[in-house]
Design a protein around this motif. Structure first.
Motif, PDB file in Angstrom:
ATOM      1  N   HIS A  97       0.848  -1.191   0.000  1.00 12.26           N
ATOM      2  CA  HIS A  97       0.000   0.000   0.000  1.00 12.26           C
ATOM      3  C   HIS A  97       0.881   1.238   0.000  1.00 12.26           C
ATOM      4  N   SER A  98       0.271   2.389  -0.163  1.00  6.64           N
ATOM      5  CA  SER A  98       1.050   3.620  -0.286  1.00  6.64           C
ATOM      6  C   SER A  98       1.384   4.187   1.090  1.00  6.64           C
ATOM      7  N   PRO A  99       2.465   4.937   1.203  1.00  3.36           N
ATOM      8  CA  PRO A  99       2.894   5.489   2.498  1.00  3.36           C
ATOM      9  C   PRO A  99       2.137   6.766   2.857  1.00  3.36           C
ATOM     10  N   ASP A 100       0.811   6.649   2.950  1.00  2.00           N
ATOM     11  CA  ASP A 100      -0.026   7.789   3.319  1.00  2.00           C
ATOM     12  C   ASP A 100      -0.548   7.591   4.726  1.00  2.00           C
ATOM     13  N   SER A 101      -0.974   8.656   5.339  1.00  2.00           N
ATOM     14  CA  SER A 101      -1.529   8.542   6.686  1.00  2.00           C
ATOM     15  C   SER A 101      -2.832   7.749   6.698  1.00  2.00           C
ATOM     16  N   ASP A 102      -3.655   7.868   5.640  1.00  2.00           N
ATOM     17  CA  ASP A 102      -4.924   7.125   5.642  1.00  2.00           C
ATOM     18  C   ASP A 102      -4.699   5.627   5.461  1.00  2.00           C
ATOM     19  N   GLY A 147      -2.040  16.703   0.101  1.00  2.00           N
ATOM     20  CA  GLY A 147      -1.990  18.006  -0.559  1.00  2.00           C
ATOM     21  C   GLY A 147      -3.353  18.628  -0.762  1.00  2.00           C
ATOM     22  N   GLN A 148      -4.406  17.793  -0.738  1.00  2.00           N
ATOM     23  CA  GLN A 148      -5.767  18.317  -0.860  1.00  2.00           C
ATOM     24  C   GLN A 148      -6.114  19.275   0.283  1.00  2.00           C
ATOM     25  N   LEU A 149      -5.460  19.096   1.428  1.00  2.00           N
ATOM     26  CA  LEU A 149      -5.734  19.951   2.581  1.00  2.00           C
ATOM     27  C   LEU A 149      -4.685  21.030   2.791  1.00  2.00           C
ATOM     28  N   THR A 150      -3.565  20.951   2.082  1.00  2.00           N
ATOM     29  CA  THR A 150      -2.458  21.879   2.360  1.00  2.00           C
ATOM     30  C   THR A 150      -2.095  22.775   1.175  1.00  2.00           C
ATOM     31  N   TYR A 151      -2.717  22.561   0.006  1.00  2.00           N
ATOM     32  CA  TYR A 151      -2.304  23.319  -1.186  1.00  2.00           C
ATOM     33  C   TYR A 151      -2.424  24.825  -0.994  1.00  2.00           C
ATOM     34  N   MET A 183       0.702   9.117  11.998  1.00  2.00           N
ATOM     35  CA  MET A 183       1.350  10.422  11.907  1.00  2.00           C
ATOM     36  C   MET A 183       2.743  10.353  11.295  1.00  2.00           C
ATOM     37  N   GLN A 184       3.426   9.213  11.438  1.00  2.00           N
ATOM     38  CA  GLN A 184       4.764   9.109  10.848  1.00  2.00           C
ATOM     39  C   GLN A 184       4.715   9.149   9.325  1.00  2.00           C
ATOM     40  N   PHE A 185       3.509   8.955   8.747  1.00  2.00           N
ATOM     41  CA  PHE A 185       3.350   8.994   7.290  1.00  2.00           C
ATOM     42  C   PHE A 185       2.620  10.254   6.825  1.00  2.00           C
ATOM     43  N   ALA A 186       2.471  11.228   7.726  1.00  2.00           N
ATOM     44  CA  ALA A 186       1.591  12.367   7.443  1.00  2.00           C
ATOM     45  C   ALA A 186       2.267  13.494   6.675  1.00  2.00           C
ATOM     46  N   ARG A 187       3.528  13.329   6.305  1.00  2.00           N
ATOM     47  CA  ARG A 187       4.230  14.287   5.442  1.00  2.00           C
ATOM     48  C   ARG A 187       4.060  15.734   5.913  1.00  2.00           C
ATOM     49  N   ASP A 188       4.574  16.004   7.121  1.00  2.00           N
ATOM     50  CA  ASP A 188       4.645  17.370   7.650  1.00  2.00           C
ATOM     51  C   ASP A 188       3.295  17.987   8.025  1.00  2.00           C
ATOM     52  N   MET A 189       2.241  17.197   8.052  1.00  2.00           N
ATOM     53  CA  MET A 189       0.968  17.724   8.530  1.00  2.00           C
ATOM     54  C   MET A 189       0.915  17.637  10.048  1.00  2.00           C
ATOM     55  N   GLN A 191      -1.121  17.230  13.629  1.00  2.00           N
ATOM     56  CA  GLN A 191      -2.091  16.186  13.968  1.00  2.00           C
ATOM     57  C   GLN A 191      -3.543  16.540  13.629  1.00  2.00           C
ATOM     58  N   PRO A 192      -4.044  17.747  13.922  1.00  2.00           N
ATOM     59  CA  PRO A 192      -5.452  18.025  13.592  1.00  2.00           C
ATOM     60  C   PRO A 192      -5.751  17.875  12.105  1.00  2.00           C
ATOM     61  N   LEU A 193      -4.806  18.301  11.253  1.00  2.00           N
ATOM     62  CA  LEU A 193      -5.013  18.185   9.813  1.00  2.00           C
ATOM     63  C   LEU A 193      -4.927  16.730   9.366  1.00  2.00           C
ATOM     64  N   ALA A 194      -3.974  15.992   9.918  1.00  2.00           N
ATOM     65  CA  ALA A 194      -3.858  14.561   9.601  1.00  2.00           C
ATOM     66  C   ALA A 194      -5.121  13.820  10.025  1.00  2.00           C
ATOM     67  N   GLU A 195      -5.639  14.201  11.187  1.00  2.00           N
ATOM     68  CA  GLU A 195      -6.871  13.566  11.681  1.00  2.00           C
ATOM     69  C   GLU A 195      -8.033  13.854  10.731  1.00  2.00           C
ATOM     70  N   LYS A 196      -8.094  15.081  10.240  1.00  2.00           N
ATOM     71  CA  LYS A 196      -9.144  15.439   9.279  1.00  2.00           C
ATOM     72  C   LYS A 196      -8.996  14.633   7.993  1.00  2.00           C
ATOM     73  N   PHE A 197      -7.761  14.509   7.485  1.00  2.00           N
ATOM     74  CA  PHE A 197      -7.517  13.773   6.245  1.00  2.00           C
ATOM     75  C   PHE A 197      -7.901  12.307   6.402  1.00  2.00           C
ATOM     76  N   VAL A 198      -7.462  11.688   7.493  1.00  2.00           N
ATOM     77  CA  VAL A 198      -7.806  10.285   7.747  1.00  2.00           C
ATOM     78  C   VAL A 198      -9.320  10.127   7.825  1.00  2.00           C
ATOM     79  N   GLY A 199      -9.984  11.070   8.495  1.00  2.00           N
ATOM     80  CA  GLY A 199     -11.436  10.998   8.602  1.00  2.00           C
ATOM     81  C   GLY A 199     -12.141  11.107   7.259  1.00  2.00           C
ATOM     82  N   MET A 200     -11.538  11.813   6.326  1.00  2.00           N
ATOM     83  CA  MET A 200     -12.125  11.938   4.991  1.00  2.00           C
ATOM     84  C   MET A 200     -12.098  10.617   4.233  1.00  2.00           C
ATOM     85  N   TYR A 201     -11.018   9.852   4.421  1.00  2.00           N
ATOM     86  CA  TYR A 201     -10.810   8.684   3.559  1.00  2.00           C
ATOM     87  C   TYR A 201     -10.829   7.338   4.277  1.00  2.00           C
ATOM     88  N   VAL A 202     -11.011   7.333   5.588  1.00  2.00           N
ATOM     89  CA  VAL A 202     -11.244   6.075   6.300  1.00  2.00           C
ATOM     90  C   VAL A 202     -12.554   6.246   7.055  1.00  2.00           C
TER      91      VAL A 202
END
Length: 281
Positions: free
Chosen positions: A13-18, A155-159, A224-230, A232-243
């Protein structure tokens, strides 16, 4: 194989937070089996799409766009999909731009088998793709090497931090146009695996996602170790979008949405043959 020896399943799988979040319980062996063990491989999604052509991994994350090309080797798992329900990959520019102005422009994309690229072409087929790693598309846009960037993953949340402007959210466009969520990524399992092992993989995948959703703090800390500089609140939002509930089980709506997406691609001549989506549990 000795019946007492579990079969090793190579799981890519890909090294993303989700992805890290949904695979957390498998990667840390919170979920175990007497039949199988999992060895995890991390690669970007376009590499996984290409390797699925050869059936390289037993279980692999793939883009829904890639499925027609690998359906002879893989079947989709009902658990593990990343779905954009009214949101998804984002087309962004350096300056404000109307969607009608996209025609003929050069667009940085993460790969020609990504679902974002398929959706982009369905929306506007007259663009010039410039393929590069997903985490370089905004750099290319900033350097004006391209006119637009098609942004996936975090990047969808940080662009907007880079001063870029949203032109189109493809998930929102797909929902408005077809009334369906946009299926982006799925987990796929080799068809050559025995029914008993396939069923066990499906059980474990679903339980891993449920474990993460029921133990969000520890799963998110791991992710979070895969969250690419995000942060925690933003990583949590991203994970919530896609899991979410669609990730636990695709139900009836995701097969319908995936079939619609792939049929649109086939009808537009973007996919060489019509493919019936097939899910296992």
């Amino acid at each position: 194989m000795n019946p007492a020896t579990p079969l090793e399943i190579v799981c890519a799988h890909s090294p993303d937070s989700d992805d890290a979040f949904m695979f957390y319980a498998l990667a840390t062996r919170k979920i175990r089996s007497r039949l199988v063990t999992f060895r995890h491989v991390l690669e970007d999604i376009e590499s996984l799409n290409r390797k699925a052509f050869e059936g390289q991994y037993h279980l692999s994350a793939i883009s829904y766009h890639a499925y027609p090309y690998v359906a002879d080797k893989y079947v989709l798992m009902a658990s593990g999909s990343s779905i954009g329900d009214g949101y998804g990959p984002m087309l962004v520019a350096n300056t404000p731009m109307a969607p009608e102005e996209v025609k003929g422009k050069r667009v940085a994309i993460a790969g020609k088998l990504t679902t974002s690229w398929l959706a982009m072409q369905i929306m506007q087929p007259d663009v010039v793709p410039v393929v590069m790693p997903f985490d370089k598309v905004l750099d290319a846009l900033k350097d004006k090497a391209v006119d637009l960037a098609l942004v996936i993953h975090e990047g969808q949340l940080t662009y907007s931090r880079g001063g870029f402007h949203l032109v189109t959210d493809l998930g929102r466009w797909f929902k408005q146009e077809y009334g369906l969520p946009l299926p982006l990524g799925a987990n796929a399992l080799l068809r050559s695996i025995s029914p008993e092992i396939s069923a066990e993989c499906c059980r474990m995948m679903k339980e891993s996602i449920e474990y993460a959703l029921n133990n969000q703090e520890e799963a998110l800390n791991y992710a979070m170790q895969f969250a690419r500089d995000m942060e925690q609140p933003l990583a949590e939002k991203f994970v919530g979008m896609y899991v979410n509930h669609f990730t636990v089980d695709a139900g009836d709506i995701i097969p319908k949405a995936a079939q619609k997406l792939l049929d649109l691609g086939w009808e537009a001549g973007l996919i060489p043959h019509r493919t019936e989506v097939e899910f296992i549990r």
